[in-house]
Motif scaffolding. Structure first.
Motif, PDB file in Angstrom:
ATOM      1  N   SER A   1     -12.545  -9.075  -3.227  1.00 26.61           N
ATOM      2  CA  SER A   1     -13.741  -9.119  -4.071  1.00 26.61           C
ATOM      3  C   SER A   1     -13.387  -8.915  -5.549  1.00 26.61           C
ATOM      4  N   THR A   2     -12.367  -8.091  -5.809  1.00 31.45           N
ATOM      5  CA  THR A   2     -11.917  -7.897  -7.186  1.00 31.45           C
ATOM      6  C   THR A   2     -11.274  -9.167  -7.730  1.00 31.45           C
ATOM      7  N   ARG A   3     -10.461  -9.806  -6.901  1.00 36.82           N
ATOM      8  CA  ARG A   3      -9.876 -11.093  -7.302  1.00 36.82           C
ATOM      9  C   ARG A   3     -10.954 -12.119  -7.605  1.00 36.82           C
ATOM     10  N   ALA A   4     -11.999 -12.133  -6.772  1.00 40.58           N
ATOM     11  CA  ALA A   4     -13.075 -13.094  -6.965  1.00 40.58           C
ATOM     12  C   ALA A   4     -13.817 -12.847  -8.271  1.00 40.58           C
ATOM     13  N   ALA A   5     -14.055 -11.573  -8.601  1.00 34.43           N
ATOM     14  CA  ALA A   5     -14.813 -11.239  -9.807  1.00 34.43           C
ATOM     15  C   ALA A   5     -13.988 -11.370 -11.075  1.00 34.43           C
ATOM     16  N   MET A   6     -12.693 -11.017 -11.004  1.00 34.53           N
ATOM     17  CA  MET A   6     -11.851 -10.967 -12.198  1.00 34.53           C
ATOM     18  C   MET A   6     -10.958 -12.196 -12.345  1.00 34.53           C
ATOM     19  N   ASN A   7     -10.854 -12.986 -11.278  1.00 38.90           N
ATOM     20  CA  ASN A   7      -9.978 -14.168 -11.277  1.00 38.90           C
ATOM     21  C   ASN A   7      -8.540 -13.784 -11.602  1.00 38.90           C
ATOM     22  N   THR A   8      -8.054 -12.738 -10.926  1.00 41.44           N
ATOM     23  CA  THR A   8      -6.685 -12.275 -11.101  1.00 41.44           C
ATOM     24  C   THR A   8      -5.847 -12.627  -9.877  1.00 41.44           C
ATOM     25  N   GLY A   9      -4.532 -12.471  -9.996  1.00 38.23           N
ATOM     26  CA  GLY A   9      -3.638 -12.774  -8.899  1.00 38.23           C
ATOM     27  C   GLY A   9      -3.689 -11.714  -7.807  1.00 38.23           C
ATOM     28  N   ARG A  10      -3.099 -12.063  -6.663  1.00 44.39           N
ATOM     29  CA  ARG A  10      -3.115 -11.153  -5.517  1.00 44.39           C
ATOM     30  C   ARG A  10      -2.337  -9.870  -5.803  1.00 44.39           C
ATOM     31  N   CYS A  11      -1.179  -9.985  -6.407  1.00 45.30           N
ATOM     32  CA  CYS A  11      -0.350  -8.805  -6.679  1.00 45.30           C
ATOM     33  C   CYS A  11      -1.015  -7.880  -7.692  1.00 45.30           C
ATOM     34  N   GLU A  12      -1.550  -8.445  -8.751  1.00 44.49           N
ATOM     35  CA  GLU A  12      -2.208  -7.636  -9.776  1.00 44.49           C
ATOM     36  C   GLU A  12      -3.408  -6.903  -9.209  1.00 44.49           C
ATOM     37  N   SER A  13      -4.242  -7.609  -8.448  1.00 43.54           N
ATOM     38  CA  SER A  13      -5.424  -6.979  -7.859  1.00 43.54           C
ATOM     39  C   SER A  13      -5.039  -5.931  -6.827  1.00 43.54           C
ATOM     40  N   SER A  14      -4.006  -6.198  -6.037  1.00 47.39           N
ATOM     41  CA  SER A  14      -3.570  -5.239  -5.018  1.00 47.39           C
ATOM     42  C   SER A  14      -3.090  -3.950  -5.656  1.00 47.39           C
ATOM     43  N   LEU A  15      -2.269  -4.069  -6.684  1.00 48.56           N
ATOM     44  CA  LEU A  15      -1.759  -2.887  -7.372  1.00 48.56           C
ATOM     45  C   LEU A  15      -2.896  -2.094  -8.015  1.00 48.56           C
ATOM     46  N   LEU A  16      -3.847  -2.793  -8.612  1.00 51.90           N
ATOM     47  CA  LEU A  16      -4.976  -2.138  -9.264  1.00 51.90           C
ATOM     48  C   LEU A  16      -5.844  -1.391  -8.254  1.00 51.90           C
TER      49      LEU A  16
END
Length: 236
Positions: A193-208
């Protein structure tokens, strides 16, 4: 369908679109293609809610984008109700777990004050978690991201917590294995859901998300001992 208050987005590349569909003869509609990627702007327009829910369980990022940016039936009231449901259900689950951790003589099971403490701790944990994500998004994107969509996405990613309530209905206390599986599911769904809202990569969103989860959970755990000790001290 009701008129939209903002432009829809392609669920594949997040490019703003003029419309999701156009009407043809009668009540028939034709889904439009994204001029940027060539894919259908939103294939979930014609899908039943059961299919949308199944794809959420399968962690398809496209369905999160559909809900956050294009779905008309997910109004702000829905997210308010979801937030209240998550707060109360998670507080109750923690209270139930607490009653099985301490001896019955402590009276935790018969004292609703502990339920209020658990709900407060849940609110603190959610608040710290959301604050970390929001702060990162503001530093990373400034005005290029919709904070309302990010807030809704964070709530949406937590829906797996409601499974703990179902477990308590059938069992007095969910097992550690079940709670661990639910936690993994929540982390994965929040990442999506964070990736969907922020349009970030999988690794960046996972770490965050993992970092925010560790910090918020630790804050709640530390505060729990303090609040319980303080209540027991002044209630004597």
């Amino acid at each position: 369908m009701r008129a939209r208050t903002r432009r829809p987005r392609c669920i594949t590349c997040l490019t703003p679109a003029k419309a999701l569909f156009k009407k043809s003869d009668g009540d028939f509609i034709k889904l439009l293609e994204c001029p940027s990627c060539g894919q259908t702007v939103d294939r979930y327009v014609e899908c039943e809610k059961s299919i949308i829910f199944m794809d959420m369980l399968l962690q398809d990022i496209a369905v999160y984008r559909h809900i956050l940016f294009n779905a008309d039936n997910f109004e702000p009231q829905f997210y308010v109700k979801l937030a209240v449901s998550l707060l109360l259900s998670e507080g109750y689950v923690r209270w139930s777990t607490l009653t099985h951790t301490f001896a019955p003589a402590t009276g935790i099971k018969d004292n609703e004050v502990y339920l209020y403490i658990m709900c407060l701790l849940t609110a603190v944990e959610f608040g710290v978690f959301g604050a970390i994500i929001m702060l990162y998004s503001w530093i990373r994107f400034r005005d290029r991201i919709e904070l309302s969509s990010l807030y809704n996405g964070l709530l949406l990613g937590q829906y797996g917590r409601l499974a703990n309530v179902a477990a308590i209905i059938w069992y007095q206390s969910p097992s550690l294995i079940f709670q661990g599986l639910v936690l993994v599911f929540i982390i994965i769904s929040t990442i999506q859901s964070t990736r969907a809202a922020m349009n970030t990569g999988r690794c960046e969103s996972s770490l965050l998300v993992i970092t925010a989860t560790i910090i918020s959970t630790s804050s709640s755990y530390i505060l729990q001992s303090y609040l319980i000790d303080m209540y027991e001290k002044y209630s004597l």
